[in-house]
Design a protein around this motif. Structure first.
Motif, PDB file in Angstrom:
ATOM      1  N   ASP A 120       1.059   3.934  -2.913  1.00  0.00           N
ATOM      2  CA  ASP A 120       0.887   5.336  -2.789  1.00  0.00           C
ATOM      3  C   ASP A 120       2.070   6.284  -3.404  1.00  0.00           C
ATOM      4  N   GLU A 134       0.727  -1.118   0.055  1.00  0.00           N
ATOM      5  CA  GLU A 134       0.126   0.059   0.128  1.00  0.00           C
ATOM      6  C   GLU A 134       0.956   1.313   0.013  1.00  0.00           C
ATOM      7  N   SER A 135       2.010   1.184   0.818  1.00  0.00           N
ATOM      8  CA  SER A 135       2.847   2.049   0.870  1.00  0.00           C
ATOM      9  C   SER A 135       3.735   2.572  -0.424  1.00  0.00           C
TER      10      SER A 135
END
Length: 504
Positions: free
Chosen positions: A90, A86-87
């Motif tokens: 992003d 997810e990071s």
């Protein structure tokens, strides 16, 4: 009884009772001991089972705890990886946003450059138009004229080459198919007329045929509808009639009368009726034999009857039934070579001239009547269409119809197949030359090869190479629309330029 005996007896009874009681107590004590031991043993086994069960439960619990711990660890690792992804996503989204902003800026810059280029082109075009004193449309037209003038010769050569190659390939394939069909199909060529001769064994029979005051011959003519000429040819009686079926009835009736020798009006009517029945059988048999010879099955009886009547019909001296069966054989071979429906092609070809059996009974062209009769008596629609479209006044809608038309031309164009007078032949040749001479720029034209080719010489000052190609196509189109002819006619346009100089 003796008192001692009684005492002894009582003493014995007492001892027996006491001994029995003692023994019973002893057995009861032993049983209680044994039961106590069994109870103790059972308690020990039960305790052991409980201990074993507790141990097993403890082991299962430990394993479940370990497995749960392992699952928790795996879930934790998965959560960690998801958090990392997810990071990462992003970060990538942030980078894409930055790139999009840069691209939008670049697009704006490109659009600005495009506008500048358009302005520059517009200014250059205006300057060029001022210098050349020509608009863009006029310059394009001049450029096209120059280009056309430069490549006109190349285009003419290319068109001629492509047409020649296409014609050679098409003619080669067509010749292969047609010759393969024709060399496998051989049929006799006979000329039939409207007269039938009946040979006489004795000249005295002429008198019997004529009868007293001509009663017999008049009865025979009235019953058959045939003109009977007795005195024209020695040894023969000549039958004349445009209807070959009636002529055949008269022939068979006359032969029966000559064989029997009894000739009078009553006998004539009887014999004519018998001959009519026999001809009717011959008609049906002829239709069935033709269908069997060609290999087409399932034809309705009404159509077979009309087909059999074609045995007694002629077209330009050519027997129509023989013409149809010959065509059906060739059409089947061509259909097989071209991948068309062989059954439909044979069926349609065999029935294509069916209307000729009814042209004296129905109004209209024979091929239109053929299509109407085929539809009326339940033949397939594709068969009716292919048979109906074998002449040029209708456009072909299937490969089978084209094959029927081609085979009709082949069969009719064979040498000797049709009797055409020299006057008709000369008129057709003259008409071909007149059609060619009707175009501008023609110097002279000749119809050669029995009308199979028109050789046209053009004036080179008025007609160039490109127009010569167009002229050949126009002449061919005019011939197709204004003349009826079997097969094809070659239009050969010749443009000749000579350069002459003398060396002195």
């Amino acid at each position: 009884m003796d008192p001692i005996t009684i005492v002894l007896a009582l003493a014995g009874l007492g001892l027996g009772y006491g001994g029995s009681t003692y023994l019973n107590k002893k057995k009861s004590a032993e049983a209680e001991n044994k039961a106590e031991k069994e109870l103790q043993k059972a308690k020990k086994e039960a305790q052991k089972a409980v201990d074993d069960a507790r141990e097993e439960a403890r082991k299962v619990t430990d394993e479940a705890r370990k497995e749960a711990q392992t699952r928790r660890n795996e879930i934790k690792d998965l959560e960690n990886r998801l958090v990392q992804r997810e990071s990462t996503l992003d970060k990538k989204l942030d980078e894409l946003d930055k790139r999009s902003e840069k691209l939008r800026g670049a697009e704006d810059e490109v659009e600005g450059l495009k506008n500048e280029i358009r302005d520059i082109r517009t200014k250059q075009q205006e300057k060029l138009e001022k210098i050349a004193k020509l608009s863009k449309a006029e310059a394009a037209e001049k450029l096209m004229q120059m280009t056309e003038r430069d490549i006109r010769g190349d285009l003419t050569g290319l068109i001629s080459k492509l047409q020649r190659e296409a014609q050679e390939n098409a003619e080669e394939a067509a010749n292969t198919y047609i010759v393969a069909a024709m060399e496998r199909m051989a049929s006799e060529v006979t000329a039939e007329r409207t007269l039938t001769s009946v040979k006489l064994e004795d000249e005295e029979m002429k008198g019997r045929i004529i009868g007293k005051e001509g009663r017999n011959i008049q009865a025979l003519q009235r019953a058959t509808g045939v003109d009977i000429m007795v005195d024209d040819t020695p040894g023969y009686i000549v039958l004349s009639c445009f209807d070959p079926v009636r002529r055949e009835v008269a022939r068979q009736a006359l032969e029966l009368l000559l064989k029997d020798g009894r000739v009078h009006p009553g006998r004539i009517e009887e014999v004519v009726e018998k001959a009519q029945k026999q001809v009717e059988k011959d008609v049906v048999r002829a239709g069935e034999d033709a269908a069997r010879e060609v290999g087409v099955i399932g034809i309705p009886k009404e159509l077979l009857h009309m087909l059999g009547e074609l045995r007694f019909r002629t077209s330009y001296g050519q027997n129509v039934l023989k013409h149809s069966t010959e065509m059906a054989h060739m059409a089947g071979m061509l259909a097989e070579e071209l991948g068309a429906n062989v059954t439909v092609t044979k069926y349609a070809t065999l029935m294509h001239d069916l209307g000729k059996a009814l042209t004296h009974k129905m109004e209209g062209k024979h091929h239109h009547i053929s299509g109407e009769m085929l539809r009326k008596y339940g033949a397939p629609e594709e068969v009716a269409q292919a048979a109906e479209q074998h002449h040029d006044d209708m456009e072909t809608t299937s490969v089978e119809a084209v094959i029927v038309r081609v085979c009709d031309a082949i069969s009719a164009a064979r040498p000797g197949a049709r009797n055409i007078s020299a006057e008709n032949f000369a008129e057709r040749m003259k008409e071909l030359e007149n059609i060619a001479n009707g175009f501008n720029g023609i110097e002279k034209s000749y119809a050669i090869s029995a009308g199979r080719e028109v050789r046209v010489f053009v004036k080179p000052q008025q007609v160039d190479d490109l127009n010569a190609i167009r002229l050949a196509r126009d002449i061919a189109t005019k011939i197709e629309s204004s003349m009826n002819y079997p097969g094809t006619i070659k239009v050969n346009v010749i443009r000749e330029t000579r350069a002459i100089e003398f060396a002195k």
